[in-house]
Scaffold this active site. Sequence first.
Site, mmCIF file in Angstrom:
data_model
loop_
_atom_site.group_PDB
_atom_site.id
_atom_site.type_symbol
_atom_site.label_atom_id
_atom_site.label_comp_id
_atom_site.label_asym_id
_atom_site.label_seq_id
_atom_site.Cartn_x
_atom_site.Cartn_y
_atom_site.Cartn_z
ATOM 1 N N PHE A 250 -54.653 -6.490 -13.599
ATOM 2 C CA PHE A 250 -54.862 -7.678 -12.792
ATOM 3 C C PHE A 250 -56.174 -7.712 -12.017
ATOM 4 O O PHE A 250 -56.557 -8.757 -11.517
ATOM 5 C CB PHE A 250 -53.693 -7.859 -11.816
ATOM 6 N N SER B 98 -71.132 -19.958 -7.175
ATOM 7 C CA SER B 98 -69.730 -20.046 -6.778
ATOM 8 C C SER B 98 -68.926 -20.650 -7.909
ATOM 9 O O SER B 98 -69.380 -21.571 -8.588
ATOM 10 C CB SER B 98 -69.575 -20.912 -5.529
ATOM 11 N N HIS C 5 -66.390 -26.667 -7.621
ATOM 12 C CA HIS C 5 -67.740 -26.492 -8.147
ATOM 13 C C HIS C 5 -67.788 -26.732 -9.653
ATOM 14 O O HIS C 5 -66.797 -27.129 -10.256
ATOM 15 C CB HIS C 5 -68.269 -25.125 -7.745
ATOM 16 N N ARG D 266 -64.022 -7.337 -4.760
ATOM 17 C CA ARG D 266 -63.866 -7.380 -6.211
ATOM 18 C C ARG D 266 -63.110 -8.625 -6.654
ATOM 19 O O ARG D 266 -62.240 -9.129 -5.946
ATOM 20 C CB ARG D 266 -63.118 -6.134 -6.690
#
Length: 397
Positions: free
Chosen positions: A32, A187, A192, A253
Amino acid sequence: MTATGPAYPLATTTWDEAEYDAMQRVIASGRFTNGPLVREFEAAFAAHFGAGFGVMVNSGSSANLIAVAAAVLDPRIDLNRGDEVIVPAVSWPTTYYPLTQYGLRPRFVDIDVDTLNLDLDLVESAIGPRTRAIFAVNLLGNPNDFTRLRGIAEAHGLVLLEDNCESLGAVHDGINAGTAGLAGTFSSFFSHHIATMEGGVILTDDEQLYQEMISLRSHGWTRELPVQNFVHDKTGDAWDDLFRFVLPGYNVRPLEMEGALGLEQLKKVPDLIAGRRENAAYFRERFADVDGVRLQRETGESSWFGFSLVLEGPLAGRRSEVVRAFSAAGIESRPIVAGNFTRNPVMAHLDAVVPESLPAADKVDVDGLFVGNHHYPVHEGIDLVAETVERVTAEVS
């Protein structure tokens, strides 16, 4: 407002079954966080925009933080506490915060009210003995004049960084936005150009900076670096090298799911940008004869994050009336980023250099707003925006 949502929303999804299938594959895999799909996306993203290296993090804001941290901590780069960094007076707060968190002093420079980006004449006049860098922002999809910006940075020996979180896919003079300087940030938040739920990417051509950012992203350790590297060589014993901390890092992360989503979204980038540019052509045509608004002037090839309106003439000082009319018509709108950022109370906590006057940023602060753009045709929505502006203008004239 209609029962199904606004008539003209600010943002809409770019996902289809491919993204949902990608998430299901990650769920089935049991891995994950920060794994091979993130690595694959980083490499594909860098290749797409012509950069040597990409680093994915958990947001565009974190991308700014890691880029600034690496530039300060890199022993080759002369960027130290007390040094000044030129920034535009109109941007998002996390353009500025990482600078002050590392002891750098943002030197605010006014924008060009037409492009909404740094006024490059003012940039040149703002350079002083403590200036060490420029952190340029490509606002609402519009790239800066990279050729001139690079020339200014090179002539004065300045580090050039780009906050490109709103302008993925923009190009000026053959230079992809986010690749003009030492590092550029992106981003992939929902609203976005591409969306990985949350997420951000930093691009650079500098391998040492890349390795520093990889370390900084994960606690400042060496685990993800090769045995021989630019940051701190490892012993080669995998167990012994698990917990060796060499930089004052973070835990920013990304999720493996975000990497999987990014791979699917990246395939769509050409069509997503083409759709936005087609809408922009119609927007400019429709507003060509609309009084009371100043539109953003395109520099190079914008990727048109949204459509800005700076109110003037009969609409100057009447933004609240326009916003109310938009809301009643089902049109979502927002301020142009944070307006003149130096007007925010948080400035009391920031060590910054602010000029006595920022007239263009003030104009945007008082009279600026923007509406959304989308990757599919929205001519009817643009017509609604124009008709609403025309109606308010007629009422106040």
